[in-house]
Structure formats: structure tokens, C-alpha cells
Write an enzyme that holds these catalytic residues in place. Structure first.
Site, PDB file in Angstrom:
ATOM      1  CE  LYS B 116      25.331  -1.288  13.251  1.00 21.12           C
ATOM      2  NZ  LYS B 116      26.713  -1.714  13.402  1.00 21.12           N
ATOM      3  CG  HIS B 208      32.001  -1.221   3.130  1.00 24.39           C
ATOM      4  ND1 HIS B 208      31.569  -1.275   4.429  1.00 24.39           N
ATOM      5  CD2 HIS B 208      31.583  -0.032   2.653  1.00 24.39           C
ATOM      6  CE1 HIS B 208      30.922  -0.166   4.716  1.00 24.39           C
ATOM      7  NE2 HIS B 208      30.923   0.608   3.657  1.00 24.39           N
ATOM      8  NE  ARG B 292      28.177   8.944  10.337  1.00 26.67           N
ATOM      9  CZ  ARG B 292      29.055   8.349   9.544  1.00 26.67           C
ATOM     10  NH1 ARG B 292      29.554   8.999   8.511  1.00 26.67           N
ATOM     11  NH2 ARG B 292      29.446   7.104   9.747  1.00 26.67           N
ATOM     12  NE  ARG B 338      38.359   7.253   5.655  1.00 21.74           N
ATOM     13  CZ  ARG B 338      37.325   6.953   6.438  1.00 21.74           C
ATOM     14  NH1 ARG B 338      37.485   6.879   7.752  1.00 21.74           N
ATOM     15  NH2 ARG B 338      36.132   6.732   5.918  1.00 21.74           N
TER      16      ARG B 338
END
Lengths: 69, 445
Positions: B116, B208, B292, B338
Site C-alpha cells: 500500500k 467508498h 482482480r 450479499r
């Protein structure tokens, strides 16, 4: 007093020994399930009378893990 | 084009990848642990190989075994999915060296973004705003105190090698810093083998918001707009939507351009996601890059009509992107929830036997499923058993469709978070789009 599993999972670590005097809120075992580690703590102080599980064993929610007196 | 693909994963993402392979006439090879003998991805693949015992270290994280299976199956490519080996630069390198196509970016880029501190540096160089904070690794508590005071409390103490919320902690005052710094450095050292730490300003009432990018091996790079994933528990996403209900068209455009700029600067290839924190004034700051496919990729597919897995396979095969930014537009609104096997109030895992599994069906509904009726959910893997994705013309319509779909969802035998999801989407704050990362703490009790 019985210490019970709050979730189904495997016993990752037992953090107390039989005969040991423990405090309220102290970790008794750490369960591991679905990538999460959950410590199971004693709800009152006392002596660990019996440990009902071994490390690596699978427990269901509500199973007795230890008995504190 | 790829002829035979090994899917080094399990669950819904393995099923999802196999589905696109069937469409493209690519043969599929799945791997499964002893705990997953009856899993849907095993039955769906053209061929399946046992990879090892249930524990992930002995099965889905066993890089050597995956490569050995790929050789035995005479496959030409490996798709890592998300989680497991997907962001493991060594694994990507091993695939490259063994002559397999790794469906993802080059191993050097994975390495760079996995660190990071390096990622922050690279983004800053590329002209992307980063969260105010330290640029180099901080080693001593004295240094940590000095920097934290300069930045101003509250601050985030973070492990450079961390991820998934592990190795990071918010610190509200100076007295708490030393302990937080030392503990997280120790944890990062033992978990990731790297105790390097950095400190960032804690952004208040942050959201976010992430941008999906696609880049081919010829330098053609596009973005597929943003996803807002603010609703999280234990630093893991629960509900995601696209587009964001918050940012203006100007910010959307700018964030997309910055994401493309960064992707180009990194010489990144394949699908990737640039995550940002966005504050109340729509200032956006780079958080991290996921090298990914993301769990929440379907909402982007719904609003753009693009099959992201198909693009991943095409790019990995050396094909050119046959899309330009100008051709892309946002069509309607999509929300993903989810479905977790967990207690809806404590969020504790709830593995066990599913008696009945009945997902909803109907207009605008898409299901991604890893389980079924009369199926055992084992305690060895992530608690996510399915995803429900709903696509409507507007955000309001999508929420209404989602409410109906969640109401129809039937899972018996184990606990799920469905009641919690319903609580969130029916709440006036969610309907108003007031979705910040502390949403559940504020409105779910």
C-alpha cells in the site's frame, strides 16, 4: 456455570487449563468459523472445572465448551 | 483465444466464470477441496480435480497444486477469481513461468499494488489524489507520534501489506496511538510477514466509491463507471450499487478519467478496480487498487451491458478491446446484496445444513448462487452463499424491486442476513442515499 459456543465452528485455541482460576470476561476458547475468529469468554469468575472440547474439534452453536465453578 | 481454463476458486465466482466460458466455448477445469465435493462449480465444469483437504492452506491456497492440475489437464490458462490466490504476485509469476496465461495483470503490477505504501506513491506520481498521510514506512513509535500530530487526529494506522480490514485501526487521540501502532505492526508482521506501517488522515462521513477499469495489452484503457460500496460490516461490503447516488456528473467524469490515467501510468492490463474514499464535499482520495475481478462486478455488468469475465478472457488472450469510452453509458440503476450465512444482528457466522434454498425470480432479478436445497454450508470458507442483483430504470424502482425480491428469498436451516438487508433498504436514510461507511453503526441497531 456452562460456557457455551455462540456460533458453529472449530475450536482454534483453548486459552485456559483445567483447574485454573479465571476472571469474568476472560477468554476460554477461540472459535474459528468462516474466516472469523471469535473468542468465547467466561460470564463469571471461577475455577475451570472441566473442558468439554479439544483443539480442532467442531462445535455447534449452544454446545457446552467448559464448566466454570 | 483460450481453449481450456482452470478456475482456481470455488463458490459463486467459480460458477460465474464457468458460465461465460460455456458461452465462449472454452473448456473448463475446476478444483475442489474435500469439503466441496458436492459444490455447484464441481458439477458445472467439464472436468474437476480434487485439490486437497478442506483447510484453505491445503487446498485453494496451494499454488503448486493448482499449477500441477493445470499441467495434467493440459489447460492453457488459469483464472484466479477473487480472494485466495488472486492477488498473490508469486502465484501469477509461477503461472507465467510455467507457460500458462494468468487471467489478470502482470505479476509485477500485482506486487506493486499489494504494497500500500508503494501503491500510494505510484498513484501520487500518476496525479491521483491520495488520502493525506505519510509517504514512507514508519518504523518507530516516536515517528508515528510526530506524523500523527502533523496530520491531525483522528488518524488511520495501517499496515502496508494489510487487506480486508486487517492490520488497520482508527486512532482518535494521541494517548491511544502508541499501543495501536505497535499492536498492528506486530499483527501485520505475523500475518503478512511485513510489519511496515503508514498513517493516513481519517476521512469523516466517508463513502467508498470505486471505479471499474479495463485495459488491453495494447494500451487501450476504459472505465465502466463507479460502484458505491459504502454499506459494510467488519470492513466487508454488504450492499453495493451503481451508479453512486451521491456524486455529481462532474465528479463522476473526473473520477473515471483519473482512474484511466492511473491505470495507464501503471501499464496495467486486464480488469481492475480503483477504490476511492469520497468525503462530504466530493473530494476523492485513492484508497487501494484491486488487481482482480470484484465480488460486486455484476452491478457494473447490469448498467453497462458488458460481460466483464468475457472481457478478462479476451484481454488475457491478447485480443484488443473492441469498446471505446464514448460508446459507454449508464443504463438504469443496479444494486447487489450479499447473502451471508450469519446471524443478522451479531454478524457471527452460521454454517450448517440448508433445508430449503429458494432464490427469488422475476423482472430485473439476477442471482449468483453457490449453494442449494439440501446443502451443507461448511465453516471452512467465506460466509457469502449467494448474491442477489437487481436492475431497474431508476434507483427508486430498483429499491422497490429489491424489497420484493428479498421478501421472496427463502433459506431455511441456517441463519442468514436477509432480514438485515431488508431493514437497510427499507430505511429512509438508505432511500435518501445517505450511505456512508458508518451506515450500519448509525442506522442498524
Amino acid at each position: 456455570m456452562e460456557v457455551k459456543a455462540t456460533m458453529a465452528g472449530s475450536v482454534w485455541k483453548i486459552t485456559v487449563e483445567q483447574g485454573q482460576t479465571i476472571e469474568e470476561g476472560q477468554d476460554v476458547v477461540i472459535l474459528e468459523s468462516m474466516k472469523m475468529e471469535i473468542p468465547i469468554t467466561a460470564e463469571q469468575s471461577g475455577v475451570v472445572k472441566a473442558l468439554k472440547v479439544n483443539e480442532g474439534a467442531f462445535v455447534n452453536e449452544g454446545d457446552v465448551i467448559a464448566i466454570i465453578e | 483465444m483460450i481453449n481450456k481454463l482452470v478456475i482456481a476458486n470455488r463458490g459463486e465466482i467459480a460458477v460465474r466464470i464457468i458460465r461465460t466460458c460455456k458461452k465462449l466455448n472454452i473448456q473448463t477445469v475446476s478444483v475442489y477441496s474435500e469439503a466441496d465435493k458436492h459444490a455447484p462449480h464441481v458439477k458445472m465444469a467439464d472436468k474437476s480435480y480434487l485439490i486437497g483437504p478442506p483447510r484453505v492452506q491445503e487446498s485453494y491456497l496451494n499454488a503448486e497444486k493448482v499449477i500441477a492440475i493445470a499441467k495434467e489437464a493440459k489447460a492453457d490458462a488459469i483464472h484466479p477469481g477473487y480472494g485466495f490466490l488472486s492477488e498473490n504476485a508469486d502465484f501469477a509469476k509461477q503461472c507465467e513461468q510455467a507457460g500458462f496465461i494468468f487471467v489478470g495483470p502482470r505479476s509485477q503490477v500485482i506486487q506493486k499494488m499489494g504494497n500500500k505504501i508503494e501503491a500510494r506513491r505510484a498513484m501520487k506520481e500518476a496525479g491521483v489524489p491520495i488520502v493525506p498521510g505519510t509517504e514512507d514506512a514508519i518504523v518507530t513509535v516516536e515517528d508515528a507520534l510526530l506524523h500523527a500530530n502533523q496530520i491531525g487526529y483522528p488518524v488511520m494506522v495501517k499496515a502496508s501489506a494489510g487487506g480486508g480490514g486487517v492490520g488497520m485501526q482508527v486512532v482518535y487521540k494521541e494517548a491511544e496511538l502508541a499501543e495501536a501502532f505497535t499492536n498492528n505492526a506486530k499483527r501485520a508482521q505475523s500475518l503478512f510477514g511485513d510489519g511496515a506501517m503508514f498513517i493516513e488522515k481519517k476521512i469523516d462521513n466517508a463513502r467508498h466509491i470505486e471505479v471499474q477499469v479495463l485495459a488491453d495489452t495494447y494500451g487501450n484503457t476504459i472505465h465502466l463507471f463507479e460502484r458505491e460500496c459504502s454499506i459494510q460490516r467488519r470492513n466487508q461490503k454488504v450492499i453495493e450499487e451503481a451508479p453512486s447516488p451521491f456524486i455529481s456528473e462532474a465528479t463522476r467524469l473526473e473520477m473515471g478519467e483519473k482512474a484511466v490515467q492511473a491505470t495507464k501510468a501503471l501499464h496495467y492490463t486486464n480488469a481492475g478496480t480503483i477504490e476511492f474514499l469520497v468525503d462530504e464535499e466530493e473530494n476523492y482520495y485513492f484508497l487501494e487498487m484491486n488487481t482482480r475481478i470484484q465480488v460486486e462486478h455484476p452491478i457494473t455488468e447490469e448498467i453497462t451491458g458488458i460481460d466483464i469475465v468475457e472481457k478478462q478472457l479476451e484481454i488475457a488472450s491478447g485480443k484488443r478491446l473492441n469498446l471505446t469510452q464514448q460508446e459507454l453509458s449508464i443504463q438504469g440503476h443496479a444494486i447487489e446484496t450479499r447473502i451471508y450465512a450469519e446471524d443478522p444482528s451479531t454478524f457471527f457466522p452460521s454454517p450448517g445444513h440448508i433445508d430449503i434454498f429458494q432464490p427469488p425470480k422475476g423482472y430485473g432479478i439476477r442471482n449468483e448462487i453457490a449453494v442449494g436445497t439440501n446443502y451443507d454450508v461448511t465453516p471452512f470458507y467465506d460466509p457469502m452463499i449467494a448474491k442477489l442483483i437487481v436492475h431497474g430504470k431508476t434507483r427508486d424502482e430498483t429499491i422497490a424491486l429489491l424489497k420484493e425480491a428479498l421478501g421472496q428469498y427463502k433459506v431455511t436451516g441456517i441463519k442468514t442476513n436477509i432480514s438485515m438487508l431488508l431493514h437497510v433498504i427499507e430505511h429512509e436514510q438508505f432511500k435518501a442515499g445517505n450511505t456512508t461507511t458508518n451506515y450500519l453503526e448509525l442506522y442498524y441497531k
